[in-house]
Scaffold this active site. Structure first.
Site, PDB file in Angstrom:
ATOM      1  N   GLY A  66      -5.298  -2.532   7.219  1.00  7.36           N
ATOM      2  CA  GLY A  66      -5.152  -1.636   6.252  1.00  7.36           C
ATOM      3  C   GLY A  66      -4.415  -1.980   4.955  1.00  7.36           C
ATOM      4  N   HIS A 156       1.154   5.269   6.734  1.00  4.10           N
ATOM      5  CA  HIS A 156       1.235   3.789   6.369  1.00  4.10           C
ATOM      6  C   HIS A 156       1.138   3.640   5.008  1.00  4.10           C
ATOM      7  CE1 HIS A 156       2.589  -0.594   6.853  1.00  4.10           C
ATOM      8  NE2 HIS A 156       2.232  -0.594   5.899  1.00  4.10           N
ATOM      9  N   HIS A 160       2.970   3.178   0.544  1.00  9.65           N
ATOM     10  CA  HIS A 160       2.860   2.393  -0.543  1.00  9.65           C
ATOM     11  C   HIS A 160       2.842   3.060  -1.381  1.00  9.65           C
ATOM     12  CE1 HIS A 160       2.977  -1.399   1.580  1.00  9.65           C
ATOM     13  NE2 HIS A 160       2.143  -1.032   2.658  1.00  9.65           N
TER      14      HIS A 160
HETATM   15 ZN   LIG Z   1       2.217  -2.166   4.552  1.00  9.62          ZN
END
Ligand SMILES: [Zn+2]
Length: 194
Positions: A66, A156, A160
């Protein structure tokens, strides 16, 4: 885990593997690029799709599953995910302007890593399921309920977009300090979430 969109032909697929031409550099812990919030994408066009392809190249080159646009210094709400980077025919998932509709009350603990903090793997507690809406690489509205690794990865990567890194969510202070020091990162670059 919902997998309904995986059969669609993806217009952003790039050849997988670590040999990638001119993929953008991934910023690492300590870079201010990782702390700036990302803006919504107003129009999903070829430029956005090319950014997704470039991000996929960087992600595959680094053996990741990812990547979020801020990690390559682009502050737009775009994520790419591919839980099967060894599977050439499996199209990646592209999430544009993702929004969480709901998360489960149930939590999971899982050892996470991040291409922006290479080598560091630490336990993070997150909801075990997520219901997310987003636009795909063709600008079509999509909604997906995910659990397991897919839920973990979506949450996750969405962090960001808000300038949050997984180390900000690590509660085991001793392991956190030890791992960062071992890999040459600065503990002061962690910004614990409230
Ligand atoms: Zn990351």
């Amino acid at each position: 885990m919902a997998r309904q969109s995986e059969r669609q032909a993806s217009t952003v697929m790039v050849p997988k593997g670590e040999e990638q031409p001119e993929s953008p550099k991934i910023h690492t812990l300590g870079s201010n690029e990782l702390r700036k919030p990302a803006k919504r994408i107003s129009k999903v066009n070829e430029q956005v799709r090319e950014l997704a392809r470039e991000m996929l190249r960087s992600m595959y080159a680094a053996h990741g599953i990812g990547l979020a646009a801020p990690q390559v210094g682009v502050h737009q709400q775009l994520l790419v995910i591919d839980l099967d980077p060894e599977e050439a025919a499996n199209p990646p998932l592209v999430l544009i302007n993702p929004e969480i509709v709901a998360t489960s009350g149930a939590l999971d603990t899982y050892e996470e890593g991040c291409l922006s903090i290479p080598g560091v793997y630490l336990n993070v507690v997150r909801p075990s399921q997520v219901d997310v809406k987003y636009r795909d690489e063709l600008g079509r509205p999509q909604r997906r309920k995910a659990d397991g690794l897919m839920a973990r990865c979506i949450l996750h990567e969405m962090d960001h977009l808000n300038g949050v890194l997984f180390v900000d969510r690590v509660s085991d202070e001793l392991s956190l300090s030890g791992e960062l020091q071992r890999l040459g990162f600065d503990r002061n670059d962690v910004k614990p979430v409230a």
